[in-house]
Design a protein around this motif. Sequence first.
Motif, PDB file in Angstrom:
ATOM      1  N   UNK A 133       0.837  -1.213   0.000  1.00 51.33           N
ATOM      2  CA  UNK A 133       0.000   0.000   0.000  1.00 51.33           C
ATOM      3  C   UNK A 133       0.866   1.256   0.000  1.00 51.33           C
ATOM      4  N   UNK A 134       1.983   1.214   0.731  1.00 48.12           N
ATOM      5  CA  UNK A 134       2.884   2.365   0.761  1.00 48.12           C
ATOM      6  C   UNK A 134       3.563   2.557  -0.592  1.00 48.12           C
ATOM      7  N   UNK A 147      11.713   4.641   1.712  1.00 51.56           N
ATOM      8  CA  UNK A 147      10.699   4.841   2.745  1.00 51.56           C
ATOM      9  C   UNK A 147      11.396   5.036   4.086  1.00 51.56           C
ATOM     10  N   UNK A 148      10.951   6.038   4.835  1.00 47.55           N
ATOM     11  CA  UNK A 148      11.478   6.252   6.181  1.00 47.55           C
ATOM     12  C   UNK A 148      10.314   6.295   7.167  1.00 47.55           C
ATOM     13  N   UNK A 149      10.589   5.952   8.418  1.00 49.21           N
ATOM     14  CA  UNK A 149       9.590   6.052   9.481  1.00 49.21           C
ATOM     15  C   UNK A 149       9.985   7.229  10.361  1.00 49.21           C
ATOM     16  N   UNK A 150       9.139   8.255  10.396  1.00 48.43           N
ATOM     17  CA  UNK A 150       9.415   9.476  11.148  1.00 48.43           C
ATOM     18  C   UNK A 150       8.883   9.344  12.574  1.00 48.43           C
ATOM     19  N   UNK A 151       9.785   9.408  13.547  1.00 46.00           N
ATOM     20  CA  UNK A 151       9.424   9.270  14.957  1.00 46.00           C
ATOM     21  C   UNK A 151       9.695  10.579  15.698  1.00 46.00           C
ATOM     22  N   UNK A 199       8.841   8.392   0.533  1.00 42.78           N
ATOM     23  CA  UNK A 199       7.655   8.156   1.359  1.00 42.78           C
ATOM     24  C   UNK A 199       8.029   8.301   2.827  1.00 42.78           C
ATOM     25  N   UNK A 200       7.216   9.051   3.565  1.00 40.23           N
ATOM     26  CA  UNK A 200       7.413   9.202   5.007  1.00 40.23           C
ATOM     27  C   UNK A 200       6.238   8.537   5.716  1.00 40.23           C
TER      28      UNK A 200
END
Length: 327
Positions: A133-134, A147-151, A199-200
């Motif tokens: 989906x991403x 793609x990164x995961x923003x925390x 993508x974030x």
Amino acid sequence: IPLIISGHEWKEIERGLKQRAYVLNKVLEDLYGDRVLLKKGIIPPELIYAHPGFLRPCDGIKLPGQHQLPIYAADLSRGPDGKVWVIKDRAQAPSGMGYALENRNALNRVIPELFQHHQVAKLGNFFSSMMQALIQIAPQGKENPRIVLLTPGPHNETYFEHAFLASYLGITLVQGEDLLMRDSFVWIKTVDGLEKVDIILRRVDDVFCDPLELREDSQLGIPGLLQAVRKGNVTVANPLGSSILENTGLMAFMHGAFRYFLNEDPVLPMIATWWCGQKNEMDYVIDHLDTLVIKSIERMSSFKTVMGSQLSRSEKQALIEKIKFEP
């Protein structure tokens, strides 16, 4: 202790959640698009425009692909009738999936016989679907997007899940200071230099994601992020502005949205909700305070949730005056 849900019951829950995700996706698309729901009176405009989750700078922004709401979660509870009810929608940055996976791994080690003697549904397919989906919302249809995961960082109460998920999914865990804007693109700082981000996947509340256009005192976001989103150079999931779907008052009008988009009633019943912005509903709430839970439409409000049955006479009178002043 695992909660066991039979396959038969789960099929009904799954059907209800798919239906609800579809409708909320349509609601989000409409609120930042044509706003037909407001024009037709299905949702009161005051309920949307008075909520801080409606971000005017996000008006007209659309994600690539079919869905404006790639990830959706719901708080569910079993009612006294035995049925599963929807208590709340989670659409801004739904959490919990990492904990579900870690719990499954721990249970598999501690009581493996549970899994050996029963047909237990696997969780891996969910994460594969989520990654697909991403990828589908990547800018310009890029096949291998970064793609990164923003925390918000290690001081956040769910940071464990952020780090665990990033490791499991094979994506980079970043904080706002690890990213920068240049030429309307988002870049990540690496030891080899700058690399473009496509993508974030965010775990930062939307108002904190861009101090240039949203909350100016934020130190968690990337200045200028919205400009990169507008130009289609980066995609944020879930999109900025999706916290409007977590507006508690929306629950009172979801039946109308289901009928408008699907001509169906919800498969999963939802908790009865009265929005005090309407006089009849406000009068009902005031007359039935003893049997109700009073909440603000805004999650981050200074108004704390109140159990009407636990209030003294003077507290009830003060609450009634507050409701009338700011319904």
